[in-house]
Scaffold this active site. Structure first.
Site, PDB file in Angstrom:
ATOM      1  N   SER A 211       0.849  -1.184   0.000  1.00  0.00           N
ATOM      2  CA  SER A 211       0.000   0.000   0.000  1.00  0.00           C
ATOM      3  C   SER A 211       0.887   1.237   0.000  1.00  0.00           C
ATOM      4  CB  SER A 211      -0.906   0.003   1.226  1.00  0.00           C
ATOM      5  OG  SER A 211      -0.117   0.279   2.365  1.00  0.00           O
ATOM      6  N   LYS A 212       0.241   2.398   0.037  1.00  0.00           N
ATOM      7  CA  LYS A 212       0.970   3.670  -0.017  1.00  0.00           C
ATOM      8  C   LYS A 212       2.048   3.784   1.057  1.00  0.00           C
ATOM      9  CE  LYS A 212      -1.264   6.988  -2.675  1.00  0.00           C
ATOM     10  NZ  LYS A 212      -2.544   7.162  -3.158  1.00  0.00           N
ATOM     11  N   ARG A 213       1.744   3.279   2.243  1.00  0.00           N
ATOM     12  CA  ARG A 213       2.739   3.484   3.300  1.00  0.00           C
ATOM     13  C   ARG A 213       4.020   2.692   3.071  1.00  0.00           C
ATOM     14  NH1 ARG A 213       1.744  -0.885   6.918  1.00  0.00           N
ATOM     15  NH2 ARG A 213      -0.105  -1.796   6.000  1.00  0.00           N
ATOM     16  N   HIS A 214       4.026   1.789   2.109  1.00  0.00           N
ATOM     17  CA  HIS A 214       5.265   1.080   1.752  1.00  0.00           C
ATOM     18  C   HIS A 214       6.015   1.782   0.626  1.00  0.00           C
ATOM     19  CE1 HIS A 214       2.612  -2.358   3.189  1.00  0.00           C
ATOM     20  NE2 HIS A 214       3.594  -2.344   4.057  1.00  0.00           N
ATOM     21  N   GLY A 215       5.534   2.957   0.251  1.00  0.00           N
ATOM     22  CA  GLY A 215       6.193   3.667  -0.846  1.00  0.00           C
ATOM     23  C   GLY A 215       5.648   3.273  -2.203  1.00  0.00           C
TER      24      GLY A 215
END
Ligand code: GLU
Length: 444
Positions: A211-215
Site C-alpha cells: 500500500s501507499k505506506r510502503h512507498g
C-alpha cells in the site's frame, strides 16, 4: 507453443497502481518471448468505482514503460470492443444461454450462476508449476449479470478471455480461490480454459499487502519523481521473479530472452523502494552523458508542463555542462534540481550557513579571497586555485576545509555542492567574482 495472446485487464478506478505496471511487464515479456500478442482490456463494469480519465493514465503508463499493446480500446483490434462497458450485449447473450440451459437463474433482477458443489476443480498454475485443487463445496451461487445489465468480474473475465482468444491468463493470486467458478463457467459453454499464471502477492517490508505506506503509489508518480523507465522495469522484474543467473541488473530485452514462469517465487514478492532508488542510481550512471542530459531536460520540461522559461530553468547546454558534475551524485532525475539550482538561480544567502563554518573575521577572509581571485591569472587552473587557497588558509589560521567551504557557501549559498573547482568552472570567472561580491555585501 499455442498462439500466445495475453492481456492486462485493469479497472479504470483511479490512477493505475504500480502493481498494474508490474503485471503488465510479465504479459508484455511473455508475449514478446513467444511472438504473441499483448492486449489491453478495460474492465470498467464497476460503475460506482469508475473514475473518468483514469483510462488515459492507463494508456500513458503502458506507453511510458514501452509496453506496447497490439490491441486495445484506443487502437482497436479484431476481437474488440476492448472496453467491457461496450460489450454488454455480448454478456447478455451468454447469460441468456446459461438461463436457457438452466445453469443460471434470475434473482431479484440479477442473474446468478448455479454452482455445482460436488467434486473439485483442478488446474495447473504456471507460477510455482503446480496442480491446484479446490473443493467445489467452497463456492456459492454467484451473480453473473447485475440488475443494471453490467456483468460481474467473475463472469466477464471468462467470456472475454475466451472470445479474445487469450491463451494465458496472468493475474494476481487473489483470483485463485474463485477458480472453481471460472472452470465451471468454461465447462458450461464447452470452452477450453486458457492456461493460468497467478502472480504472487505484492507485499511491503512488513509483509502486509502493498500500500501507499510502503512507498507504493501510482505508476506515473514514479515517472514524476524522476525514476528512469529502465530502472523501474528492472525493479519490477525482480519482484517475485528471479533472473535464472540471479542477475540483479538486466535489460528488458535480456529478460525477454531468459523469461520463464518457473523462475517465480510463488510466495509473496517484496516491494522495497530503497532498492528502486539504488537501481535508479545505477541506471543513471550507466546512461551516456548526452542521453542523460536529454532525459533531465525532458524531465524538467514535464515538471513545468512544457512551460520551461529560460529565466528560471537551465538550458540544454547548461544541463550538458552540469551532467558530469552530478551524475555520480544523483539517484533520481529530480535530485538534479536541489543540487544544481544555484548555478542558474540567484543565490539566497543565509547567515546560518556561514556561521556553521565557524570562521572568525569571516568578512576579512572573504575579502582576501576576492582579491586573490581577481589577481589570479585567467583562465583559472585547478592546481593554482588549490595551492593559492591552501596557502591563504594557512596565512589566515584556517583549515583548508574551512577555506574551501567559505568559497563554496559564497558562490552557492549551500554547504553541499558538486566539486568546488568544477562548479566554479561552470559558473565562469566573472560570475564567481560577482557572487563573492554579493556574499560580502550580504555579510556586511
Ligand atoms: N480487473 C481485474 C483487476 O484489476 C483484472 C484481473 C485479471 O487480470 O483478470 O484486478
Amino acid at each position: 507453443m499455442v498462439n500466445v495472446r495475453v492481456r492486462i485487464a485493469p479497472s479504470p478506478t483511479g490512477s493505475p497502481h504500480i502493481g498494474t505496471a508490474w503485471q503488465a511487464l510479465f504479459d508484455y515479456v511473455f508475449a514478446k518471448k513467444h511472438n504473441g500478442k499483448f492486449i489491453l482490456r478495460l474492465e470498467d463494469t464497476d460503475r460506482a468505482r469508475f473514475v473518468p480519465g483514469s483510462e488515459f493514465e492507463i494508456y500513458e503508463t503502458l506507453k511510458w514503460l514501452g509496453f506496447e499493446y497490439n490491441e486495445g480500446p484506443d487502437i482497436g483490434g479484431s476481437f474488440g470492443p476492448y472496453k467491457q462497458s461496450e460489450r454488454l450485449d455480448i454478456y447478455k447473450k451468454y447469460s441468456d444461454e446459461l438461463l436457457e440451459k438452466g445453469l443460471s437463474f434470475k434473482d431479484e433482477g440479477a442473474v446468478r450462476f448455479r454452482i455445482n458443489k460436488s467434486g473439485q476443480a483442478s488446474y495447473h498454475d504456471l507460477v510455482g508449476d503446480k496442480d491446484i485443487t479446490i473443493q467445489n463445496t467452497t463456492q456459492e451461487d454467484f451473480v453473473i449479470l447485475k440488475s443494471d445489465g453490467f456483468p460481474t468480474y467473475n463472469f466477464a473475465n471468462v467470456i472475454d478471455d475466451h472470445l479474445m482468444q487469450i491463451s494465458h491468463v496472468i493475474r494476481g493470486n487473489e483470483y485463485i480461490s474463485s477458480m472453481p467458478k471460472y472452470l465451471q463457467l468454461y465447462r458450461s459453454f464447452n470452452w477450453k480454459p486458457p492456461q493460468f499464471a497467478h502472480l504472487p502477492l505484492l507485499v511491503g517490508s512488513d509483509r502486509s499487502k502493498l500500500s501507499k505506506r510502503h512507498g507504493a503509489k501510482g505508476a506515473l508518480e514514479f515517472k514524476k519523481e524522476g525514476f528512469l523507465k529502465e530502472a523501474v522495469i528492472n525493479f519490477l522484474a525482480l519482484l517475485g521473479w528471479t533472473h535464472p543467473q540471479a542477475k540483479e541488473i538486466f535489460s528488458l530485452d535480456e529478460m525477454i530472452e531468459v523469461f520463464d514462469f518457473k523462475d517465480f517465487n510463488p510466495a509473496s514478492a517484496f516491494f522495497d523502494v530503497t532498492k528502486l532508488e539504488w537501481l535508479n542510481g545505477e541506471y543513471i550512471r550507466k546512461t551516456q552523458d548526452s542521453n542523460l542530459k536529454t532525459q533531465i531536460y525532458q524531465y524538467l520540461l514535464q515538471l513545468s508542463d512544457g512551460a520551461l522559461s529560460k529565466t528560471d530553468h537551465p538550458t540544454e547546454e547548461e544541463i550538458e555542462r552540469l551532467v558530469p558534475l552530478v551524475k555520480e551524485r544523483i539517484k533520481k532525475l529530480s535530485d538534479f534540481i536541489p543540487l544544481t539550482s544555484f548555478f542558474y538561480e540567484r543565490v539566497e544567502y543565509d547567515q546560518a550557513q556561514f556561521q556553521k563554518l565557524n570562521i572568525k573575521n569571516q568578512n576579512k577572509a572573504l575579502e582576501t579571497v576576492l582579491k586573490k581571485l581577481e589577481e589570479m591569472e585567467k583562465p583559472w587552473q585547478a592546481d593554482v586555485f588549490e595551492s593559492t587557497f591552501r596557502k591563504l588558509a594557512e596565512d589566515l589560521g584556517l583549515s583548508a576545509s574551512q577555506m574551501f567551504q567559505l568559497i563554496r557557501v559564497a558562490i552557492s549559498g549551500q554547504l553541499v555542492t558538486p566539486p568546488l573547482f568544477e562548479s566554479i568552472q561552470v559558473l565562469g570567472e566573472e560570475e564567481t567574482i560577482n557572487r563573492i561580491q554579493a556574499a560580502l555585501k550580504f555579510l556586511q
